[in-house]
Design a protein around this motif. Structure first.
Motif, PDB file in Angstrom:
ATOM      1  N   ALA A 140      -2.851   6.084  -2.708  1.00 43.33           N
ATOM      2  CA  ALA A 140      -2.695   7.300  -1.476  1.00 43.33           C
ATOM      3  C   ALA A 140      -3.179   6.472  -0.179  1.00 43.33           C
ATOM      4  N   LYS A 141      -4.045   5.787  -0.088  1.00 46.70           N
ATOM      5  CA  LYS A 141      -4.516   4.953   1.164  1.00 46.70           C
ATOM      6  C   LYS A 141      -3.513   3.977   1.512  1.00 46.70           C
ATOM      7  N   ALA A 142      -3.034   3.050   0.478  1.00 51.08           N
ATOM      8  CA  ALA A 142      -2.113   2.278   0.693  1.00 51.08           C
ATOM      9  C   ALA A 142      -0.775   2.506   1.035  1.00 51.08           C
ATOM     10  N   ARG A 143      -0.230   3.749   0.570  1.00 53.77           N
ATOM     11  CA  ARG A 143       0.831   4.244   1.125  1.00 53.77           C
ATOM     12  C   ARG A 143       0.896   4.784   2.460  1.00 53.77           C
ATOM     13  N   GLN A 144      -0.231   5.406   2.996  1.00 51.73           N
ATOM     14  CA  GLN A 144      -0.429   5.743   4.213  1.00 51.73           C
ATOM     15  C   GLN A 144      -0.349   4.609   5.266  1.00 51.73           C
ATOM     16  N   LEU A 145      -1.128   3.370   4.696  1.00 54.30           N
ATOM     17  CA  LEU A 145      -1.180   2.465   5.620  1.00 54.30           C
ATOM     18  C   LEU A 145       0.390   1.863   6.009  1.00 54.30           C
ATOM     19  N   PHE A 146       0.948   1.786   4.823  1.00 53.02           N
ATOM     20  CA  PHE A 146       2.559   1.417   4.711  1.00 53.02           C
ATOM     21  C   PHE A 146       3.202   2.249   5.637  1.00 53.02           C
ATOM     22  N   GLU A 147       2.915   3.545   5.332  1.00 49.88           N
ATOM     23  CA  GLU A 147       3.944   4.487   6.339  1.00 49.88           C
ATOM     24  C   GLU A 147       3.669   4.338   7.636  1.00 49.88           C
ATOM     25  N   GLY A 148       2.301   4.058   7.852  1.00 52.58           N
ATOM     26  CA  GLY A 148       1.763   4.116   9.248  1.00 52.58           C
ATOM     27  C   GLY A 148       2.165   2.849  10.055  1.00 52.58           C
ATOM     28  N   LEU A 149       2.912   1.784   9.234  1.00 50.47           N
ATOM     29  CA  LEU A 149       3.525   0.397   9.853  1.00 50.47           C
ATOM     30  C   LEU A 149       4.778   0.869  10.455  1.00 50.47           C
ATOM     31  N   GLY A 150       5.474   1.665   9.784  1.00 46.36           N
ATOM     32  CA  GLY A 150       6.853   2.037  10.501  1.00 46.36           C
ATOM     33  C   GLY A 150       7.727   1.023  10.609  1.00 46.36           C
ATOM     34  N   LEU A 151       7.628  -0.034   9.496  1.00 44.73           N
ATOM     35  CA  LEU A 151       8.570  -1.162   9.343  1.00 44.73           C
ATOM     36  C   LEU A 151      10.063  -0.761   9.093  1.00 44.73           C
ATOM     37  N   PRO A 152      10.855  -1.174  10.033  1.00 48.64           N
ATOM     38  CA  PRO A 152      12.198  -0.989   9.890  1.00 48.64           C
ATOM     39  C   PRO A 152      12.792  -1.630   8.764  1.00 48.64           C
ATOM     40  N   GLY A 153      13.500  -1.002   7.921  1.00 51.26           N
ATOM     41  CA  GLY A 153      14.198  -1.654   6.893  1.00 51.26           C
ATOM     42  C   GLY A 153      13.486  -1.443   5.194  1.00 51.26           C
ATOM     43  N   TRP A 154      12.076  -1.193   5.524  1.00 47.06           N
ATOM     44  CA  TRP A 154      11.230  -1.205   4.384  1.00 47.06           C
ATOM     45  C   TRP A 154      11.007   0.277   3.803  1.00 47.06           C
ATOM     46  N   SER A 155      11.028   0.490   2.418  1.00 47.75           N
ATOM     47  CA  SER A 155      10.791   1.569   1.773  1.00 47.75           C
ATOM     48  C   SER A 155       9.811   1.607   0.702  1.00 47.75           C
ATOM     49  N   ILE A 156       9.491   2.690   0.179  1.00 48.18           N
ATOM     50  CA  ILE A 156       8.533   2.879  -0.820  1.00 48.18           C
ATOM     51  C   ILE A 156       9.630   3.034  -2.304  1.00 48.18           C
ATOM     52  N   ALA A 157       9.475   2.476  -3.149  1.00 47.31           N
ATOM     53  CA  ALA A 157      10.132   2.652  -4.444  1.00 47.31           C
ATOM     54  C   ALA A 157       9.312   2.617  -5.622  1.00 47.31           C
ATOM     55  N   GLU A 158       9.859   3.377  -6.669  1.00 46.60           N
ATOM     56  CA  GLU A 158       9.127   3.112  -7.933  1.00 46.60           C
ATOM     57  C   GLU A 158       9.304   1.583  -8.460  1.00 46.60           C
ATOM     58  N   GLU A 159       8.208   1.342  -9.156  1.00 49.77           N
ATOM     59  CA  GLU A 159       8.092  -0.180  -9.542  1.00 49.77           C
ATOM     60  C   GLU A 159       9.485  -0.775 -10.100  1.00 49.77           C
ATOM     61  N   ALA A 160      10.168   0.240 -10.844  1.00 47.56           N
ATOM     62  CA  ALA A 160      11.508  -0.431 -11.515  1.00 47.56           C
ATOM     63  C   ALA A 160      12.369  -0.719 -10.624  1.00 47.56           C
ATOM     64  N   ALA A 161      12.419  -0.201  -9.415  1.00 48.90           N
ATOM     65  CA  ALA A 161      13.461  -0.473  -8.373  1.00 48.90           C
ATOM     66  C   ALA A 161      13.126  -1.376  -7.332  1.00 48.90           C
ATOM     67  N   ALA A 162      11.798  -1.707  -7.347  1.00 51.33           N
ATOM     68  CA  ALA A 162      11.105  -2.314  -6.334  1.00 51.33           C
ATOM     69  C   ALA A 162      11.656  -3.815  -6.409  1.00 51.33           C
ATOM     70  N   ASP A 163      11.674  -4.435  -5.028  1.00 55.07           N
ATOM     71  CA  ASP A 163      11.836  -5.667  -4.638  1.00 55.07           C
ATOM     72  C   ASP A 163      10.506  -6.393  -4.606  1.00 55.07           C
ATOM     73  N   VAL A 164       9.481  -5.909  -4.078  1.00 59.01           N
ATOM     74  CA  VAL A 164       8.153  -6.384  -3.851  1.00 59.01           C
ATOM     75  C   VAL A 164       7.083  -5.266  -4.570  1.00 59.01           C
ATOM     76  N   VAL A 165       6.198  -5.928  -5.373  1.00 63.23           N
ATOM     77  CA  VAL A 165       5.321  -5.002  -5.839  1.00 63.23           C
ATOM     78  C   VAL A 165       3.917  -5.591  -5.218  1.00 63.23           C
ATOM     79  N   LEU A 166       3.102  -4.685  -4.949  1.00 70.74           N
ATOM     80  CA  LEU A 166       1.694  -5.122  -4.278  1.00 70.74           C
ATOM     81  C   LEU A 166       0.750  -4.557  -5.542  1.00 70.74           C
ATOM     82  N   VAL A 167       0.017  -5.595  -5.926  1.00 65.85           N
ATOM     83  CA  VAL A 167      -0.824  -5.499  -7.255  1.00 65.85           C
ATOM     84  C   VAL A 167      -2.568  -5.550  -6.870  1.00 65.85           C
TER      85      VAL A 167
END
Length: 112
Positions: free
Chosen positions: A15-42
């Protein structure tokens, strides 16, 4: 549009990681389920992250290892604990030309 997923995090840390990501407001980036992701933060420093790493990821998926260890066998390494600055830096590197998801780019240097 690159899609990011989180793996190996406990609920609170994700939840904290998602908040950090959403707070960045990076154009073009989105959050997805692992099966549909291009990049996975482990979260490699957690038991869940180690289990996810052993399970593996789909071919072509870039991995970011969040860890305090000096080395990680991931596409990218991000110093733990997770910060907005560190996350923004590694995602900017990935999003830049030559490191786009799915192009088979070589390992990048660690991001502090």
């Amino acid at each position: 549009m690159p899609r990011l997923s989180f793996s190996g995090f406990d609920r609170d840390d994700e939840a904290k990681a998602r908040q950090l990501f959403e707070g960045l407001g990076l154009p073009g980036w989105s959050i997805a389920e692992e099966a549909a992701a291009d990049v996975v933060l482990v979260d490699l420093d957690s038991m869940y992250g180690q289990m996810a790493w052993m399970r593996g990821f789909a071919p072509g998926v870039l991995t970011i290892g969040l860890t305090q260890a000096l080395r990680a066998d991931t596409t990218y390494r991000l110093e733990a604990p997770l910060t907005a600055t560190g996350l923004a830096a590694v995602l900017a590197t990935i999003g830049s030309a030559g490191a786009a998801p799915g192009n088979g780019s070589a390992k990048a240097p660690a991001v502090p």
